[in-house]
Write an enzyme that holds these catalytic residues in place. Structure first.
Site, PDB file in Angstrom:
ATOM      1  CG  PHE A  98      -0.519  -0.220   2.738  1.00  0.00           C
ATOM      2  CD1 PHE A  98       0.185   0.610   3.163  1.00  0.00           C
ATOM      3  CD2 PHE A  98      -0.587  -1.809   3.153  1.00  0.00           C
ATOM      4  CE1 PHE A  98       0.982   0.254   4.348  1.00  0.00           C
ATOM      5  CE2 PHE A  98      -0.002  -1.898   4.536  1.00  0.00           C
ATOM      6  CZ  PHE A  98       0.686  -0.844   4.869  1.00  0.00           C
ATOM      7  N   GLY A 133       1.136   3.468  -3.281  1.00  0.00           N
ATOM      8  CA  GLY A 133       0.213   4.791  -3.590  1.00  0.00           C
ATOM      9  C   GLY A 133      -0.194   5.499  -2.689  1.00  0.00           C
ATOM     10  CG  HIS A 134      -2.193   5.506   1.684  1.00  0.00           C
ATOM     11  ND1 HIS A 134      -1.870   5.867   2.829  1.00  0.00           N
ATOM     12  CD2 HIS A 134      -3.664   6.372   1.369  1.00  0.00           C
ATOM     13  CE1 HIS A 134      -2.976   6.541   3.363  1.00  0.00           C
ATOM     14  NE2 HIS A 134      -3.780   6.811   2.451  1.00  0.00           N
ATOM     15  CG  PHE A 135      -0.137   9.829   0.629  1.00  0.00           C
ATOM     16  CD1 PHE A 135      -1.377  10.017  -0.288  1.00  0.00           C
ATOM     17  CD2 PHE A 135      -0.161   9.901   1.865  1.00  0.00           C
ATOM     18  CE1 PHE A 135      -2.495   9.975   0.188  1.00  0.00           C
ATOM     19  CE2 PHE A 135      -1.668   9.948   2.451  1.00  0.00           C
ATOM     20  CZ  PHE A 135      -2.668  10.160   1.678  1.00  0.00           C
ATOM     21  CB  VAL A 188       0.761   7.475   5.807  1.00  0.00           C
ATOM     22  CG1 VAL A 188      -0.169   7.668   6.936  1.00  0.00           C
ATOM     23  CG2 VAL A 188       1.696   8.864   5.932  1.00  0.00           C
TER      24      VAL A 188
END
Length: 146
Positions: free
Chosen positions: A44, A47-49, A54
């Site tokens: 994750f 893309g986050h971020f 985070v």
């Protein structure tokens, strides 16, 4: 205590969705304390971020629910089979107090508030060190599937 091998026997989740690495303490019918080691390799984070990784809050809640499931199975002296699914039934009072970043170790603390008619209610907190990262009241249930 429960290592990853025992956790894999209890939970149906697998990479990249298994979010409990170790159980440190468990008191049947009362509470569980578990760990999630957060690494930069988590899928994750891409893309986050990209500029500031985070852990998504919903995944902190999912980690707490997985710990709650382990407590439920221990409380009932049961091991789920392939026909049993443990679902969220509700989440109340979810609050996010601190970002969780790569390198953090998330301590998952879940207390069984009550259980009745297959519904489990929990008070749950996720911490990094002594700092509260997330808290919520969780409601979960087990269902047989066809």
């Amino acid at each position: 205590m429960m290592d990853i091998h025992k956790i894999l026997k209890q939970l149906p989740h697998r990479y990249p969705f298994l979010l409990v690495d170790r159980v440190l303490e468990i008191e049947k019918g009362v509470r569980i304390k578990a760990l999630k080691n957060v690494t930069i390799n988590e899928p994750f984070f891409t893309g986050h971020f990209p500029h500031r990784p985070v852990m998504p809050g919903v995944l902190m809640l999912e980690a707490l629910a997985q710990a709650a499931a382990l407590l439920s199975f221990d409380t009932l002296d049961s091991t789920p089979d392939d026909n049993t699914v443990y679902y969220f039934a509700g989440i109340d009072g979810a609050r996010f107090k601190r970002p969780v970043e790569p390198g953090d170790q998330l301590t998952l603390e879940v207390q069984l508030d009550r259980m009745k008619a297959g519904i489990f209610k929990f008070k749950a907190q996720a911490k990094v060190g002594d700092e509260l990262a997330c808290e919520a009241d969780l409601m979960c249930t087990m269902r047989k599937i066809a």
